[in-house]
Enzyme design. Structure first.
Site, PDB file in Angstrom:
ATOM      1  N   GLU A  53     -12.088  64.771  48.042  1.00 13.27           N
ATOM      2  CA  GLU A  53     -11.949  65.200  49.432  1.00 13.27           C
ATOM      3  C   GLU A  53     -11.911  63.956  50.307  1.00 13.27           C
ATOM      4  OE1 GLU A  53     -14.752  68.173  50.820  1.00 13.27           O
ATOM      5  OE2 GLU A  53     -14.707  67.346  52.843  1.00 13.27           O
ATOM      6  N   GLU A  58     -14.179  64.267  61.332  1.00 10.57           N
ATOM      7  CA  GLU A  58     -15.029  65.422  61.610  1.00 10.57           C
ATOM      8  C   GLU A  58     -15.800  65.104  62.881  1.00 10.57           C
ATOM      9  OE1 GLU A  58     -16.923  67.526  57.995  1.00 10.57           O
ATOM     10  OE2 GLU A  58     -16.939  65.384  57.505  1.00 10.57           O
TER      11      GLU A  58
END
Length: 171
Positions: A53, A58
């Site tokens: 990932e 974020e």
């Protein structure tokens, strides 16, 4: 009750290396969690975190001036991911569009906000103490706004709805 949203390119677009850049204006507020990220296309065969990932960006809504990035793989996932953060000196990520990008090669991944490099992880760094480098195959993109969760917490009376992430450009 809240509804989160996500768009992914799992069946339509994959990327194996190079520069990935997304220009976006991000939603903020208690309990809001926008993200631009990638998962290994082999997730259905090997599962997570073995697929890898790459979190391009974020933001946890109660920190409107800070974005975070990370990579997850075998032995370095969840709370033990390799990660960094970038903080604006003025304003918030909801005020204006910003470009979040990675430069991804066989030897490493670097993260940028508005072309300012702020973090790099290398193949040798992962191999020498963190686990297996799992970033050699195709990955698909996910753009999402999550609502709630352990990291951002729950929305409260200060959180205005609806929320949106405006994406101006992807390249």
């Amino acid at each position: 009750d809240y509804t989160a949203t996500r768009m992914n390119t799992q069946d339509s677009l994959t990327i194996e290396s190079g520069r990935v850049a997304v220009t976006a204006k991000l939603p903020t507020g208690q309990g809001i969690w926008p993200a631009l990220w990638m998962l290994g296309s082999n997730i259905d065969e090997v599962g997570w975190p073995a697929c890898g990932e790459i979190d391009i960006m974020e933001l946890v809504g109660h920190e409107p001036r800070t974005v975070h990035e990370s990579v997850h793989g075998p032995q370095y996932s969840g709370g033990s991911s390799l990660s960094g953060s970038y903080e604006l000196t003025e304003g918030t990520f909801a005020d204006d569009f910003h470009t979040f990008s990675i430069a991804w090669t066989a030897d490493g991944i670097s993260w940028f906000v508005d072309d300012d490099r702020y973090y790099t992880v290398t193949r040798s760094e992962i191999a020498n103490g963190h686990g297996q480098w799992v970033f050699d195959g195709p990955f698909f993109l996910i753009f999402n706004i999550a609502v709630g969760g352990v990291w951002p917490g729950a929305p409260d009376e200060t959180t205005d709805f609806p929320k949106q992430m405006e994406v101006e450009r992807f390249r």
